[in-house]
Design a protein around this motif. Structure first.
Motif, mmCIF file in Angstrom:
data_model
loop_
_atom_site.group_PDB
_atom_site.id
_atom_site.type_symbol
_atom_site.label_atom_id
_atom_site.label_comp_id
_atom_site.label_asym_id
_atom_site.label_seq_id
_atom_site.Cartn_x
_atom_site.Cartn_y
_atom_site.Cartn_z
ATOM 1 N N PRO A 103 0.792 -1.235 0.000
ATOM 2 C CA PRO A 103 0.000 0.000 0.000
ATOM 3 C C PRO A 103 0.822 1.282 0.000
ATOM 4 O O PRO A 103 0.321 2.339 -0.358
ATOM 5 C CB PRO A 103 -0.834 -0.113 1.274
ATOM 6 C CG PRO A 103 0.004 -0.963 2.182
ATOM 7 C CD PRO A 103 0.688 -1.954 1.283
ATOM 8 N N SER A 104 2.075 1.202 0.421
ATOM 9 C CA SER A 104 2.942 2.383 0.455
ATOM 10 C C SER A 104 4.339 1.928 0.811
ATOM 11 O O SER A 104 4.513 1.039 1.652
ATOM 12 C CB SER A 104 2.456 3.404 1.489
ATOM 13 O OG SER A 104 3.419 4.428 1.669
ATOM 14 N N ALA A 109 3.172 -1.112 7.473
ATOM 15 C CA ALA A 109 2.975 -2.454 6.927
ATOM 16 C C ALA A 109 4.189 -2.885 6.114
ATOM 17 O O ALA A 109 4.695 -4.008 6.265
ATOM 18 C CB ALA A 109 1.709 -2.480 6.069
ATOM 19 N N TYR A 110 4.653 -2.000 5.248
ATOM 20 C CA TYR A 110 5.792 -2.355 4.393
ATOM 21 C C TYR A 110 7.073 -2.478 5.207
ATOM 22 O O TYR A 110 7.924 -3.334 4.934
ATOM 23 C CB TYR A 110 5.956 -1.308 3.291
ATOM 24 C CG TYR A 110 7.038 -1.639 2.284
ATOM 25 C CD1 TYR A 110 7.089 -2.887 1.675
ATOM 26 C CD2 TYR A 110 8.027 -0.708 1.965
ATOM 27 C CE1 TYR A 110 8.081 -3.195 0.756
ATOM 28 C CE2 TYR A 110 9.027 -1.008 1.048
ATOM 29 C CZ TYR A 110 9.052 -2.255 0.440
ATOM 30 O OH TYR A 110 10.036 -2.569 -0.472
ATOM 31 N N LEU A 111 7.225 -1.652 6.229
ATOM 32 C CA LEU A 111 8.414 -1.744 7.074
ATOM 33 C C LEU A 111 8.436 -3.084 7.814
ATOM 34 O O LEU A 111 9.472 -3.760 7.876
ATOM 35 C CB LEU A 111 8.444 -0.579 8.067
ATOM 36 C CG LEU A 111 9.745 -0.391 8.857
ATOM 37 C CD1 LEU A 111 10.947 -0.268 7.928
ATOM 38 C CD2 LEU A 111 9.634 0.841 9.750
ATOM 39 N N LEU A 112 7.299 -3.489 8.361
ATOM 40 C CA LEU A 112 7.203 -4.799 9.005
ATOM 41 C C LEU A 112 7.498 -5.908 8.001
ATOM 42 O O LEU A 112 8.179 -6.894 8.314
ATOM 43 C CB LEU A 112 5.813 -4.993 9.611
ATOM 44 C CG LEU A 112 5.486 -4.208 10.873
ATOM 45 C CD1 LEU A 112 3.999 -4.344 11.200
ATOM 46 C CD2 LEU A 112 6.323 -4.684 12.054
ATOM 47 N N PRO A 132 -3.116 1.542 -4.280
ATOM 48 C CA PRO A 132 -4.068 1.788 -3.194
ATOM 49 C C PRO A 132 -4.502 0.459 -2.574
ATOM 50 O O PRO A 132 -4.701 -0.531 -3.288
ATOM 51 C CB PRO A 132 -5.234 2.479 -3.908
ATOM 52 C CG PRO A 132 -4.608 3.144 -5.087
ATOM 53 C CD PRO A 132 -3.524 2.193 -5.532
ATOM 54 N N PHE A 133 -4.641 0.455 -1.240
ATOM 55 C CA PHE A 133 -4.843 -0.821 -0.550
ATOM 56 C C PHE A 133 -6.089 -1.564 -1.020
ATOM 57 O O PHE A 133 -6.123 -2.793 -1.038
ATOM 58 C CB PHE A 133 -4.841 -0.630 0.968
ATOM 59 C CG PHE A 133 -6.103 -0.059 1.555
ATOM 60 C CD1 PHE A 133 -7.141 -0.887 1.933
ATOM 61 C CD2 PHE A 133 -6.251 1.308 1.753
ATOM 62 C CE1 PHE A 133 -8.301 -0.378 2.484
ATOM 63 C CE2 PHE A 133 -7.397 1.832 2.292
ATOM 64 C CZ PHE A 133 -8.434 0.991 2.654
ATOM 65 N N HIS A 134 -7.147 -0.827 -1.462
ATOM 66 C CA HIS A 134 -8.365 -1.508 -1.882
ATOM 67 C C HIS A 134 -8.227 -2.184 -3.248
ATOM 68 O O HIS A 134 -9.102 -2.964 -3.650
ATOM 69 C CB HIS A 134 -9.549 -0.525 -1.901
ATOM 70 C CG HIS A 134 -9.398 0.595 -2.880
ATOM 71 N ND1 HIS A 134 -8.724 1.753 -2.582
ATOM 72 C CD2 HIS A 134 -9.823 0.735 -4.160
ATOM 73 C CE1 HIS A 134 -8.741 2.564 -3.628
ATOM 74 N NE2 HIS A 134 -9.403 1.964 -4.601
#
Length: 278
Positions: A103-104, A109-112, A132-134
């Motif tokens: 999503p970014s 989320a991406y860092l994890l 976009p997440f959707h």
């Protein structure tokens, strides 16, 4: 006063009272609803909005004019990002060289995901596609990407797309640290009265809890066609004690995430204690 946050149920639930003039003494707000990838970009600009929601992972890049507020954000347990595939037999190691939607690139989320893949995916994944997440779950379902990193209400709906859970990054983080997951942060311009703004946001959270029906129409109007049941589950999961006050566990979670990521060279190092502005 300009404020930017997402149309997701947790944000609209939290900010309903503030947006609708129900918090005594708070100014009229000029509201923009935007995806987290947009706000993470806005955060680096000196002429951005006075208040906005960004990813905790984006804090190291935020313009020095902004400060982290101790309320209004999203932290919690059992609410982490998920890695999904349309292949039930896929293993973490099989993600090596694969195409993954996120999503970014500056999202928590991406860092994890990057911290997890460093442990679980020898050689690392292949192409990272930001969307976009959707749009992520349909892309995984249709084979446009091999896996997708999803957030928010996707944890309640991914089965309807016929997708399989490869890993729950929240479970991985909590087992590894015994801390909640720091997802979304509220930042505001340092030139403002940060104590006053924090109090307004905290009152908005408390109003939402005391009057849950008051925000229902507003929340559903922005809920992107989610069912009332999924919308309520989303609020119950993401609006919690940390929404009213980060507290020691909240700050410890933020420090752990950013400290680990900086040590791995994934983000710039920052003075973590400086995030406590009072």
């Amino acid at each position: 006063m300009k404020i930017v946050f997402s149309p997701c149920p947790n944000d609209t639930f939290i900010f309903h009272a503030l947006v609708h003039g129900l918090v005594p003494g708070a100014p009229k707000l000029d509201v923009t609803y935007a995806d987290i990838d947009i706000t993470n970009t806005l955060a680096v600009q000196p002429d951005g909005p006075e208040i906005m929601k960004i990813s905790y992972a984006a804090l190291p890049w935020a313009h020095p004019d902004y400060a982290l507020l101790p309320c209004g954000g999203a932290l919690g347990r059992g609410c982490g990002p998920l890695v999904l595939t349309n292949d039930q037999a896929m293993t973490p190691a099989a993600l090596a060289g694969k195409r993954v939607a996120v999503p970014s690139e500056r999202s928590t989320a991406y860092l994890l995901f990057r911290l997890w893949t460093a442990q679980q995916v020898p050689g690392g994944v292949g192409e990272i596609v930001v969307m976009p997440f959707h749009e992520i779950m349909p892309a995984v379902r249709d084979g446009l990407v091999d896996a997708g990193l999803v957030i928010h209400e996707a944890r309640f709906t991914y089965q309807t797309y016929g997708l399989s859970l490869l890993t729950d990054l929240g479970n991985w983080w909590e087992e590894d640290t015994n801390l909640p997951i720091p997802l979304g942060a509220i930042i505001a311009k340092r030139s403002l009265n940060l104590t006053e703004i924090s109090n307004w946001i905290r009152q908005s959270v408390e109003y939402a809890w005391a009057n849950p029906e008051a925000s229902r129409d507003y929340v559903m109007c922005h809920a992107q066609e989610l069912s009332p049941e999924v919308t309520q589950a989303h609020i119950d999961l993401y609006v919690n004690e940390f929404s009213a006050n980060l507290g020691e566990d909240g700050y410890a979670a933020v420090f752990a995430l950013l400290g680990r990521a900086a040590k791995e060279g994934l983000i710039p190092e920052i003075d973590l204690e400086s995030l406590r502005w009072r």
